[in-house]
Design a protein around this motif. Structure first.
Motif, PDB file in Angstrom:
ATOM      1  N   LYS A  53       0.803  -1.231   0.000  1.00  0.00           N
ATOM      2  CA  LYS A  53       0.000   0.000   0.000  1.00  0.00           C
ATOM      3  C   LYS A  53       0.834   1.277   0.000  1.00  0.00           C
ATOM      4  O   LYS A  53       0.360   2.323  -0.421  1.00  0.00           O
ATOM      5  CB  LYS A  53      -0.930   0.021   1.217  1.00  0.00           C
ATOM      6  CG  LYS A  53      -2.111  -0.918   1.108  1.00  0.00           C
ATOM      7  CD  LYS A  53      -3.130  -0.603   2.178  1.00  0.00           C
ATOM      8  CE  LYS A  53      -4.356  -1.470   2.027  1.00  0.00           C
ATOM      9  NZ  LYS A  53      -4.113  -2.873   2.430  1.00  0.00           N
ATOM     10  N   ASN A  80      -2.309  -1.841   7.365  1.00  0.00           N
ATOM     11  CA  ASN A  80      -1.307  -1.416   6.404  1.00  0.00           C
ATOM     12  C   ASN A  80      -1.631  -0.076   5.746  1.00  0.00           C
ATOM     13  O   ASN A  80      -0.717   0.630   5.320  1.00  0.00           O
ATOM     14  CB  ASN A  80      -1.131  -2.505   5.342  1.00  0.00           C
ATOM     15  CG  ASN A  80      -0.480  -3.750   5.931  1.00  0.00           C
ATOM     16  OD1 ASN A  80       0.279  -3.654   6.891  1.00  0.00           O
ATOM     17  ND2 ASN A  80      -0.798  -4.904   5.378  1.00  0.00           N
ATOM     18  N   GLY A 178      -9.297  -6.503  -0.647  1.00  0.00           N
ATOM     19  CA  GLY A 178     -10.068  -5.988   0.483  1.00  0.00           C
ATOM     20  C   GLY A 178     -11.010  -4.942  -0.083  1.00  0.00           C
ATOM     21  O   GLY A 178     -12.096  -5.232  -0.563  1.00  0.00           O
ATOM     22  N   GLY A 180     -10.348  -3.377  -2.819  1.00  0.00           N
ATOM     23  CA  GLY A 180     -10.330  -3.659  -4.262  1.00  0.00           C
ATOM     24  C   GLY A 180      -9.377  -2.791  -5.060  1.00  0.00           C
ATOM     25  O   GLY A 180      -9.277  -2.952  -6.289  1.00  0.00           O
ATOM     26  N   THR A 302       1.288  -9.551  -1.034  1.00  0.00           N
ATOM     27  CA  THR A 302       1.049  -8.117  -0.818  1.00  0.00           C
ATOM     28  C   THR A 302       1.640  -7.594   0.484  1.00  0.00           C
ATOM     29  O   THR A 302       1.859  -6.384   0.609  1.00  0.00           O
ATOM     30  CB  THR A 302      -0.456  -7.819  -0.829  1.00  0.00           C
ATOM     31  OG1 THR A 302      -1.109  -8.827  -0.052  1.00  0.00           O
ATOM     32  CG2 THR A 302      -1.008  -7.790  -2.240  1.00  0.00           C
TER      33      THR A 302
END
Ligand code: PLP
Length: 322
Positions: A53, A80, A178, A180, A302
């Motif tokens: 992220k 995150n 999550g 998207g 991720t």
């Protein structure tokens, strides 16, 4: 509604380039053997915040006007997203407040404080924390950063550019969901630079809001009971859903138990500590491995922010190589 294109992702790459080196994309013979395919693992767990992220956080804050930056940014999140915004805020010297619901995990509070952000604990759950964050943003003129902003999508899209540059002929790519934004970015980039690559989104069957929204063609709310933090959402978000609608190949659900097993396999066969969300793509691949025998498959790890308690659960999980 905002129209995003590959151009925005290319621009985001120029923005993040001085701050974040490309992450590795590795393949592991033992893992390939278990899966029966060539698996390329994209290691976003090696980002400075431990998750992808931060690409979006840096892109968004870099694009803010100086007077907006001066007033500061604010986000409500325990995970995150909080670390991404706090990291970018420190990078650009922007005041940052993170709102978390009552009884937050001390390790997560510590991680955000260590990045220099102020943590305000408020509300019994995420929706009360959100209300408080909206009020604080209003009162102090700070910019509230949601999880599905266009700049976050173009920013995280840079990781998919890196994947397709390294493996242009990838057959299929699994992406966890999550809110998207990540899967929206993946399908946007793939449709522009690797249109033959299938993009398959993955969510937990205990929190299927994004999956069900995509299937319904409209944003819906759903129960949200997954223990996998990055995949936890109770509703679909318009912008990522709109981007995924015509571009995503498929959307699958996996159980939290299978996600734990996939985390275990990454640990034993790929030297990698993934948090649950980071192993969800491999879990989905394992559930359908017969379909992808001999193919070139990408799985995006991720994030790697697993707590000690989570690691204990992973070691107790069923061994998918077994
Ligand atoms: C947030 C997050 C996701 C889901 O990403 P979205 O863009 O919200 O769909 C997946 N994995 C990790 C590690 C995350 O932190």
């Amino acid at each position: 509604m905002t129209e995003l294109s590959l151009t925005d992702v290319l621009r985001a790459r120029r923005t993040i380039e001085p701050h974040l080196p490309p992450t590795p994309l590795w393949s592991y013979p033992m893992l390939n053997e278990v899966v029966g395919a060539t698996v390329h693992v994209k290691h976003e767990n090696t980002q400075p915040t431990g998750a992808f992220k931060v690409r979006g956080g840096i892109t968004l804050l870099a694009g803010m006007r100086p007077e907006e930056r001066e007033r500061g940014v604010l986000a409500f999140s325990t995970g995150n997203h909080a670390q991404s915004i706090a990291y970018a805020a420190r990078l650009f010297d922007v005041p940052c407040v993170i709102v978390m619901p009552e009884n937050p995990n001390p390790a997560k509070v510590g991680a955000v404080r260590a990045l220099g952000a102020d943590v305000e604990v408020h509300g019994r759950g995420m929706s009360e924390a959100q209300e408080h964050a909206e009020k604080v943003a209003d009162d102090r003129g700070m910019t509230l950063i949601g999880v599905a902003e266009p700049e976050l999508i173009s920013g995280v899209g840079t990781l998919y550019l890196e994947i397709f540059e390294a493996v242009p002929d990838l057959d299929v790519l699994f992406v966890p969901v999550g809110g998207g934004s990540g899967a929206a970015a993946a399908s946007l980039v793939a449709s522009a630079v690797a249109p033959r690559c299938r993009v398959i989104a993955v969510q937990s069957e205990s929190s299927p809001a994004a999956h069900d929204s995509w299937r319904a063609g409209a944003c819906v709310t759903r129960p949200n009971h997954t223990v996998v933090e990055g995949l936890a959402t109770g509703r679909g978000f318009d912008l990522p859903q709109q981007i995924m609608r015509d571009r995503l190949t498929d959307f699958v659900l996996v159980s939290d138990g299978r996600i734990r097993s996939a985390q275990r396999l990454l640990l034993t066969h790929a030297h990698t500590l993934a948090e649950g969300a980071g192993a969800a793509p491999l879990a989905a691949l394992l559930a359908r491995r017969a379909e992808f025998t001999g193919r070139r498959v990408g799985v995006v790890c991720t994030g790697g922010n697993a707590s000690a308690a989570e690691v204990t659960e992973v070691l107790a999980a069923a061994d998918p190589a077994g």
